[in-house]
Design a protein around this motif. Structure first.
Motif, mmCIF file in Angstrom:
data_model
loop_
_atom_site.group_PDB
_atom_site.id
_atom_site.type_symbol
_atom_site.label_atom_id
_atom_site.label_comp_id
_atom_site.label_asym_id
_atom_site.label_seq_id
_atom_site.Cartn_x
_atom_site.Cartn_y
_atom_site.Cartn_z
ATOM 1 N N GLU A 1 12.274 -15.058 -9.961
ATOM 2 C CA GLU A 1 11.393 -14.272 -10.733
ATOM 3 C C GLU A 1 10.563 -14.800 -10.578
ATOM 4 O O GLU A 1 9.404 -15.835 -10.854
ATOM 5 N N GLY A 2 9.729 -13.172 -10.899
ATOM 6 C CA GLY A 2 7.869 -13.493 -10.597
ATOM 7 C C GLY A 2 7.004 -12.399 -10.586
ATOM 8 O O GLY A 2 7.508 -11.783 -10.216
ATOM 9 N N LYS A 3 5.750 -12.212 -10.448
ATOM 10 C CA LYS A 3 4.950 -11.253 -10.439
ATOM 11 C C LYS A 3 4.276 -11.733 -8.467
ATOM 12 O O LYS A 3 4.410 -12.585 -8.483
ATOM 13 N N TYR A 4 4.531 -10.267 -7.942
ATOM 14 C CA TYR A 4 4.446 -10.524 -6.590
ATOM 15 C C TYR A 4 3.728 -9.388 -6.281
ATOM 16 O O TYR A 4 3.532 -8.253 -6.739
ATOM 17 N N TYR A 5 2.609 -9.924 -5.704
ATOM 18 C CA TYR A 5 0.930 -9.534 -5.336
ATOM 19 C C TYR A 5 1.039 -8.897 -3.660
ATOM 20 O O TYR A 5 1.023 -10.243 -3.075
ATOM 21 N N ALA A 6 0.437 -8.178 -3.274
ATOM 22 C CA ALA A 6 -0.245 -8.234 -1.771
ATOM 23 C C ALA A 6 -1.387 -7.192 -1.783
ATOM 24 O O ALA A 6 -2.260 -6.792 -2.665
ATOM 25 N N GLY A 7 -1.574 -6.964 -0.140
ATOM 26 C CA GLY A 7 -2.573 -6.000 0.253
ATOM 27 C C GLY A 7 -2.885 -4.374 -0.328
ATOM 28 O O GLY A 7 -0.757 -4.194 -0.234
ATOM 29 N N LEU A 8 -3.136 -3.510 -0.389
ATOM 30 C CA LEU A 8 -3.227 -2.472 -1.247
ATOM 31 C C LEU A 8 -1.847 -1.702 -0.417
ATOM 32 O O LEU A 8 -0.943 -0.801 -0.474
ATOM 33 N N SER A 9 -2.574 -1.808 1.732
ATOM 34 C CA SER A 9 -1.451 -1.004 2.073
ATOM 35 C C SER A 9 -0.241 -1.184 1.998
ATOM 36 O O SER A 9 1.221 -0.723 2.234
ATOM 37 N N GLN A 10 0.105 -2.787 1.540
ATOM 38 C CA GLN A 10 1.898 -2.950 1.359
ATOM 39 C C GLN A 10 2.083 -2.883 0.391
ATOM 40 O O GLN A 10 4.025 -2.461 -0.474
ATOM 41 N N ALA A 11 1.304 -2.857 -1.080
ATOM 42 C CA ALA A 11 1.894 -3.056 -2.705
ATOM 43 C C ALA A 11 2.194 -1.408 -2.367
ATOM 44 O O ALA A 11 3.101 -1.283 -3.216
ATOM 45 N N VAL A 12 2.034 -0.489 -2.013
ATOM 46 C CA VAL A 12 1.940 0.860 -1.854
ATOM 47 C C VAL A 12 3.141 1.399 -1.739
ATOM 48 O O VAL A 12 4.258 2.236 -2.210
ATOM 49 N N ARG A 13 4.374 0.900 -1.084
ATOM 50 C CA ARG A 13 5.493 0.787 -0.557
ATOM 51 C C ARG A 13 6.252 0.524 -1.445
ATOM 52 O O ARG A 13 7.846 0.472 -0.809
ATOM 53 N N TYR A 14 6.204 -0.306 -2.752
ATOM 54 C CA TYR A 14 7.022 -0.604 -3.404
ATOM 55 C C TYR A 14 7.647 0.569 -4.676
ATOM 56 O O TYR A 14 7.708 0.166 -5.455
ATOM 57 N N GLY A 15 5.565 1.293 -4.626
ATOM 58 C CA GLY A 15 5.951 2.443 -5.633
ATOM 59 C C GLY A 15 4.603 2.924 -5.807
ATOM 60 O O GLY A 15 3.699 2.267 -5.549
ATOM 61 N N LYS A 16 4.427 3.925 -6.626
ATOM 62 C CA LYS A 16 3.372 4.585 -6.691
ATOM 63 C C LYS A 16 2.442 3.801 -7.658
ATOM 64 O O LYS A 16 0.905 4.517 -7.465
ATOM 65 N N ASN A 17 2.212 3.432 -8.187
ATOM 66 C CA ASN A 17 1.996 2.652 -10.159
ATOM 67 C C ASN A 17 1.335 1.516 -9.067
ATOM 68 O O ASN A 17 1.882 0.750 -9.259
ATOM 69 N N ILE A 18 0.253 1.445 -8.949
ATOM 70 C CA ILE A 18 -0.473 0.437 -8.617
ATOM 71 C C ILE A 18 -1.259 -0.372 -9.411
ATOM 72 O O ILE A 18 -2.411 0.286 -10.122
ATOM 73 N N GLU A 19 -1.447 -1.719 -9.652
ATOM 74 C CA GLU A 19 -1.835 -2.433 -10.577
ATOM 75 C C GLU A 19 -2.814 -3.106 -9.807
ATOM 76 O O GLU A 19 -2.845 -3.895 -8.361
ATOM 77 N N THR A 20 -3.818 -3.602 -9.814
ATOM 78 C CA THR A 20 -4.943 -4.025 -9.288
ATOM 79 C C THR A 20 -5.640 -5.787 -10.381
ATOM 80 O O THR A 20 -5.781 -4.989 -11.580
ATOM 81 N N LYS A 21 -5.339 -6.351 -9.685
ATOM 82 C CA LYS A 21 -5.629 -7.897 -10.610
ATOM 83 C C LYS A 21 -5.941 -9.054 -9.657
ATOM 84 O O LYS A 21 -5.668 -9.283 -8.606
ATOM 85 N N VAL A 22 -7.292 -9.446 -10.162
ATOM 86 C CA VAL A 22 -7.438 -11.342 -9.740
ATOM 87 C C VAL A 22 -6.929 -11.610 -9.875
ATOM 88 O O VAL A 22 -6.079 -12.369 -11.058
ATOM 89 N N VAL A 23 -5.819 -12.227 -9.269
ATOM 90 C CA VAL A 23 -4.890 -13.623 -8.870
ATOM 91 C C VAL A 23 -5.794 -14.474 -8.788
ATOM 92 O O VAL A 23 -5.793 -15.016 -8.307
ATOM 93 N N LYS A 24 -5.191 -15.341 -9.949
ATOM 94 C CA LYS A 24 -5.563 -17.334 -10.049
ATOM 95 C C LYS A 24 -4.237 -17.981 -9.900
ATOM 96 O O LYS A 24 -3.488 -17.526 -11.595
ATOM 97 N N LEU A 25 -4.537 -18.701 -9.017
ATOM 98 C CA LEU A 25 -3.809 -20.004 -9.349
ATOM 99 C C LEU A 25 -3.855 -21.198 -9.441
ATOM 100 O O LEU A 25 -4.898 -21.423 -8.210
#
Length: 331
Positions: free
Chosen positions: A228-252
């Motif tokens: 469980e967690g939130k999975y982020y990737a580059g835009l070209s990969q993110a669109v493969r998982y769904g049409k709703n695209i969330e843009t976020k500055v991920v900070k760890l």
């Protein structure tokens, strides 16, 4: 490093190597996935039966060329199937060796000609790529006399990354006094474990695709590859998982970076997190392994995971699990 005479004498001292981004070399000897790829190419290679039955010159020529291409790929994979981690390392290093120009090979044990200069050039090359050391994992070379069939060979480019037990204890004690670190040292059993858990902060704009309609389906058998967690990737990969695209500055603040299959096995206790009917590993078993791996990562003080694929021969299992680079946010 290899390619020179061994030092005689000296003092043996236990130390901690605090490397953040070493160049990792792993053995591909006997790797089952490579053998599977060889069998697949052999089965798909154009048949000579068709060659003998067709009278079309162009078709015959196409069959010959296709077989030559397949044979070349098969031979390349067969070489990989026999290769030790040390051989992968020396092949990279030989790009900078002067003896290559004279027709010699590093296997001509041991060629001392130009070794210091070769090592210097190779290290500078790796430094420019962002590496801070070299880690040759599970090599049979120089393992004789150690009591083990294989050993790890590690080189730190900066002496500051080599710390004695007393230096580690100083770091731990200082953290206990200030209590301002990202990680609470009281949660760790030793100074070595505390220092090893220190990660490099991460901040980057990334994307997350949801809502379905993408080219990839959810992993219904085992769920998310690292729980469980939130999975982020580059835009070209993110669109493969769904049409709703969330843009976020991920900070760890303290992510753990996984670049190779061995990195993952270090967390899972040697498990690959892959369902296998042949080995009797069920989806339920893998789900439990994933949950245990996720809990261990969090217990180590990490707030997320960076999946950063290394070389193909080092990441075949990672590619099956994740397919591409991505970042997982746990907290």
């Amino acid at each position: 490093m290899g390619g020179g005479s061994k030092d005689v004498g000296g003092t043996v001292m236990p130390v901690h190597l605090n490397l953040k981004n070493p160049k990792v070399y792993t053995s591909t000897k006997g790797m089952e996935s490579i053998l599977d790829d060889i069998k697949k190419l052999e089965s798909e290679r154009p048949s000579l039966t068709r060659f003998h039955f067709t009278e079309d010159v162009n078709e015959r020529q196409a069959i010959i060329q296709a077989r030559k291409k397949a044979d070349a790929e098969i031979e390349k994979l067969k070489r990989e199937y026999r290769r030790d981690a040390f051989e992968h390392f020396m092949d990279d290093r030989d790009q900078f060796a002067t003896y290559i120009e004279k027709g010699a090979k590093w296997q001509d044990r041991y060629i001392a000609e130009g070794v210091p200069e070769t090592n210097k050039k190779f290290i500078e090359y790796l430094k420019k790529q962002g590496y801070d050391g070299i880690h040759i994992k599970g090599t049979e070379y120089d393992a004789k006399g150690t009591g083990s069939d294989v050993i790890d060979q590690i080189v730190a480019f900066d002496p500051k990354n080599v710390q004695t037990r007393s230096q580690l204890t100083d770091i731990w004690n200082k953290a206990n006094r200030t209590n301002k670190d990202t990680l609470d040292p009281k949660n760790f059993k030793s100074a070595e474990e505390f220092v090893r858990a220190q990660g490099k902060p991460f901040e980057k704009e990334m994307y997350r695709g949801t809502g379905g309609g993408g080219g990839l389906q959810a992993r219904g058998d085992i769920g998310n590859a690292l729980g469980e967690g939130k999975y982020y990737a580059g835009l070209s990969q993110a669109v493969r998982y769904g049409k709703n695209i969330e843009t976020k500055v991920v900070k760890l603040k303290n992510p753990i970076t996984i670049k190779t299959d061995q990195d993952l096995r270090n967390i899972t206790g040697g498990k690959n997190l892959v369902v296998s009917e042949k080995s009797g590993v069920t989806p339920q078993m893998v789900k439990k392994q994933i949950e245990e791996a996720r809990n261990k990562i969090i217990e180590m003080g990490h707030d997320g995971v960076i999946i950063e694929m290394g070389a193909y021969q080092d990441t075949q299992n990672l590619r099956r699990l994740f397919e591409h680079d991505q970042v997982i946010v746990y907290k």
